[in-house]
Design an enzyme around this catalytic site. Structure first.
Site, PDB file in Angstrom:
ATOM      1  N   GLU A  54      92.583 -35.812  18.593  1.00  0.00           N
ATOM      2  CA  GLU A  54      91.217 -36.323  18.715  1.00  0.00           C
ATOM      3  C   GLU A  54      90.821 -36.637  20.152  1.00  0.00           C
ATOM      4  OE1 GLU A  54      88.780 -36.492  16.662  1.00  0.00           O
ATOM      5  OE2 GLU A  54      89.776 -36.055  14.771  1.00  0.00           O
ATOM      6  N   ASN A  65      78.549 -34.959  18.995  1.00  0.00           N
ATOM      7  CA  ASN A  65      78.697 -33.920  17.968  1.00  0.00           C
ATOM      8  C   ASN A  65      77.442 -33.063  17.875  1.00  0.00           C
ATOM      9  OD1 ASN A  65      81.303 -34.905  16.899  1.00  0.00           O
ATOM     10  ND2 ASN A  65      80.092 -36.685  16.309  1.00  0.00           N
ATOM     11  N   ASP A  67      75.534 -32.647  15.450  1.00  0.00           N
ATOM     12  CA  ASP A  67      74.443 -33.295  14.712  1.00  0.00           C
ATOM     13  C   ASP A  67      73.797 -34.430  15.502  1.00  0.00           C
ATOM     14  OD1 ASP A  67      76.274 -35.370  14.590  1.00  0.00           O
ATOM     15  OD2 ASP A  67      76.367 -35.436  12.390  1.00  0.00           O
ATOM     16  N   SER A  69      75.305 -37.149  16.614  1.00  0.00           N
ATOM     17  CA  SER A  69      76.050 -38.409  16.526  1.00  0.00           C
ATOM     18  C   SER A  69      77.178 -38.376  17.558  1.00  0.00           C
ATOM     19  CB  SER A  69      76.616 -38.606  15.119  1.00  0.00           C
ATOM     20  OG  SER A  69      77.633 -37.656  14.838  1.00  0.00           O
ATOM     21  N   ASP A  71      81.263 -39.718  18.766  1.00  0.00           N
ATOM     22  CA  ASP A  71      82.578 -40.182  18.338  1.00  0.00           C
ATOM     23  C   ASP A  71      83.171 -41.014  19.462  1.00  0.00           C
ATOM     24  OD1 ASP A  71      82.342 -38.746  15.977  1.00  0.00           O
ATOM     25  OD2 ASP A  71      83.435 -37.024  16.753  1.00  0.00           O
ATOM     26  N   ASN A  78      83.367 -42.133  14.279  1.00  0.00           N
ATOM     27  CA  ASN A  78      81.982 -41.664  14.318  1.00  0.00           C
ATOM     28  C   ASN A  78      80.948 -42.787  14.182  1.00  0.00           C
ATOM     29  OD1 ASN A  78      79.468 -40.487  12.626  1.00  0.00           O
ATOM     30  ND2 ASN A  78      80.212 -38.991  14.097  1.00  0.00           N
TER      31      ASN A  78
END
Ligand SMILES: *[C@@H]1O[C@H](CO)[C@@H](O)[C@H](O)[C@H]1NC(C)=O
Length: 109
Positions: A54, A65, A67, A69, A71, A78
Site C-alpha cells: 500500500e 484515487n 474517483d 477520494s 487514501d 480511504n
C-alpha cells in the site's frame, strides 16, 4: 478502532526518526505489541506485506484515487469511508481525522 490507535502509534514511532518511512522491523515490532499477529486471521507478515504494497512503509503517503477520494498513511485508509478528510462527504466510520492517519503526532509538529 484499536487499529486506528495503532496507526497513530506507528506515526509516533516514526516521528522519533524524523522521517516518513518506518523500517520493516520497527513496524513489525509495533504490530506485534499491538497484538495484530493473527488479528482477523492475518499474520504479522500479512500485515507487513499489506503496508509494503500500500505505502512502501511511507507513513505520510497520501494518494488520490480515480474517483476523487484520497487514501491515507501506511495502510492507505480511504477518506470516503473510514476517516474524515473534509474534502467531501465521508461515512467517517472510524470517527477520525484522515490527516492524523498520515502524519507525526502533535509533539513533533
Ligand atoms: C511519502 O509520501 C509523501 C506524500 O505522498 C511524499 O511527499 C513523500 O515524498 C514520500 N516519502 C518517501 C520517502 O517516498
Amino acid at each position: 478502532m484499536t487499529k486506528v490507535l495503532l496507526i497513530y502509534l506507528v506515526s509516533s514511532f516514526l516521528a522519533l526518526n524524523q522521517a516518513s518511512l518506518i523500517s520493516r522491523c520497527d513496524l513489525a515490532q509495533v504490530l506485534q505489541l499491538e497484538d495484530l499477529d493473527g488479528f482477523e486471521g492475518y499474520s504479522l507478515s500479512d500485515w507487513l506485506c499489506l503496508a509494503f504494497v500500500e505505502s512502501k512503509f511511507n507513513i505520510s503517503k497520501i494518494n488520490e484515487n480515480a474517483d476523487g477520494s484520497f487514501d491515507y498513511g501506511l495502510f492507505q485508509i480511504n477518506g470516503h469511508y473510514w476517516c474524515n478528510d473534509y474534502r467531501s462527504h465521508s461515512e467517517n466510520l472510524c470517527q477520525v481525522d484522515c490527516q492524523g492517519l498520515a502524519r507525526a503526532p502533535w509533539w513533533e509538529r
